[in-house]
Design a protein around this motif. Structure first.
Motif, PDB file in Angstrom:
ATOM      1  N   THR A  29     -45.431   5.498   6.390  1.00 15.19           N
ATOM      2  CA  THR A  29     -44.221   4.718   6.210  1.00 15.19           C
ATOM      3  C   THR A  29     -43.155   5.453   7.257  1.00 15.19           C
ATOM      4  OG1 THR A  29     -44.983   3.204   4.176  1.00 15.19           O
ATOM      5  CG2 THR A  29     -42.296   3.087   5.068  1.00 15.19           C
ATOM      6  N   LEU A  30     -42.729   4.747   8.112  1.00 18.24           N
ATOM      7  CA  LEU A  30     -41.737   5.520   8.981  1.00 18.24           C
ATOM      8  C   LEU A  30     -40.554   4.239   9.120  1.00 18.24           C
ATOM      9  CD1 LEU A  30     -44.178   5.318  12.561  1.00 18.24           C
ATOM     10  CD2 LEU A  30     -43.814   7.323  10.295  1.00 18.24           C
ATOM     11  N   SER A  31     -40.029   4.933   9.533  1.00 17.38           N
ATOM     12  CA  SER A  31     -38.226   4.050   9.487  1.00 17.38           C
ATOM     13  C   SER A  31     -38.405   2.623  10.395  1.00 17.38           C
ATOM     14  CB  SER A  31     -37.077   4.744   9.993  1.00 17.38           C
ATOM     15  OG  SER A  31     -37.749   5.030  11.330  1.00 17.38           O
ATOM     16  N   ALA A  53     -38.296   3.587  13.884  1.00 20.10           N
ATOM     17  CA  ALA A  53     -39.415   3.975  14.423  1.00 20.10           C
ATOM     18  C   ALA A  53     -40.513   3.403  15.473  1.00 20.10           C
ATOM     19  CB  ALA A  53     -40.592   4.898  13.236  1.00 20.10           C
ATOM     20  N   LEU A 102     -43.750   4.552  18.617  1.00 16.01           N
ATOM     21  CA  LEU A 102     -43.915   4.563  16.890  1.00 16.01           C
ATOM     22  C   LEU A 102     -43.646   6.273  16.743  1.00 16.01           C
ATOM     23  CD1 LEU A 102     -46.629   3.382  17.034  1.00 16.01           C
ATOM     24  CD2 LEU A 102     -46.478   3.172  14.649  1.00 16.01           C
ATOM     25  N   GLU A 103     -42.001   6.352  17.006  1.00 15.79           N
ATOM     26  CA  GLU A 103     -41.440   7.907  17.055  1.00 15.79           C
ATOM     27  C   GLU A 103     -41.452   7.915  15.711  1.00 15.79           C
ATOM     28  OE1 GLU A 103     -38.715   8.832  20.533  1.00 15.79           O
ATOM     29  OE2 GLU A 103     -38.292   7.250  19.443  1.00 15.79           O
ATOM     30  N   GLU A 104     -41.257   9.275  15.811  1.00 17.04           N
ATOM     31  CA  GLU A 104     -40.493   9.901  14.549  1.00 17.04           C
ATOM     32  C   GLU A 104     -39.392  10.996  15.007  1.00 17.04           C
ATOM     33  OE1 GLU A 104     -40.847  10.009  10.224  1.00 17.04           O
ATOM     34  OE2 GLU A 104     -42.804  11.762  11.467  1.00 17.04           O
ATOM     35  N   GLU A 105     -38.277  11.134  14.661  1.00 15.55           N
ATOM     36  CA  GLU A 105     -37.842  12.461  15.905  1.00 15.55           C
ATOM     37  C   GLU A 105     -38.215  13.327  16.961  1.00 15.55           C
ATOM     38  OE1 GLU A 105     -38.303  15.664  12.482  1.00 15.55           O
ATOM     39  OE2 GLU A 105     -37.549  14.296  10.571  1.00 15.55           O
ATOM     40  N   LEU A 116     -45.997   9.367  17.805  1.00 14.46           N
ATOM     41  CA  LEU A 116     -46.777   9.389  17.646  1.00 14.46           C
ATOM     42  C   LEU A 116     -47.902   8.206  17.148  1.00 14.46           C
ATOM     43  CD1 LEU A 116     -44.872   9.398  13.538  1.00 14.46           C
ATOM     44  CD2 LEU A 116     -46.015  11.994  14.880  1.00 14.46           C
TER      45      LEU A 116
END
Length: 175
Positions: A2-4, A7, A60-63, A67
């Motif tokens: 699960t991403l924000s 994201a 799809l991105e995190e920080e 990804l």
């Protein structure tokens, strides 16, 4: 996984090279792990950029790290025939280049990405989600069936990376 909620977003045209790098990494991984060459030749940066400018490329991105990515448009690809589909004239979205960074594959991000693809397609008014997958990749075939996609048919297509016709499997899912 699960991403924000923020994201998953459209890629900016200036991010096309980062998306292209992710696709290249996935192509090399497929070739190294599975010996398959269908993604061996990188997708032209100009294509990724043009599709990002049109709003079709998502990340799809995190920080700040990409990804995964997918491209989603609403035009029947030239390689497909309308009568291959359950409801040929119903509004449909066409998925291209769903990719997850090789170092984080197998953690559920691909399934998460497909749920997001479905959400984006539904919000755009599509009733169906359609795409093809390389028939020689047994793992991806199993993955898509587990995600509820119906296998419609196999067909021949030529990719620059292959240089000759090869077999692809067409999938669809009612949204």
């Amino acid at each position: 996984m699960t991403l924000s909620l923020n994201a998953v977003r459209r890629a900016a045209p200036a991010e096309a090279s980062r998306v292209s790098q992710l696709l290249q990494a996935c192509g090399k991984d497929i070739q190294n792990r599975l010996g398959l060459n269908n993604w061996a030749v990188p997708y032209p940066l100009e294509l990724v950029q043009a599709q990002a400018e049109a709003g079709f490329v998502w990340v799809l991105e995190e920080e700040g790290q990409f990804l995964g990515t997918f491209t989603l448009d609403f035009t029947l690809p030239d390689e497909y025939q309308p009568d291959w589909f359950t409801e040929p004239h119903a509004p449909a979205a066409y998925l291209h280049r769903l990719a997850v960074a090789p170092d984080i594959q197998g953690r559920g991000l691909g399934a998460y990405a497909l749920r997001e693809v479905e959400r984006v397609a539904r919000e755009a008014g599509a009733h169906w989600l359609r795409f093809d997958a390389y028939s020689r990749n047994a793992g991806i075939q199993t993955f898509y069936r587990k995600q509820g996609f119906a296998r419609l048919r196999e067909f021949q297509m030529i990719l620059p990376s292959l240089g000759h016709p090869d077999t692809f499997t067409l999938y669809e899912k009612k949204l």
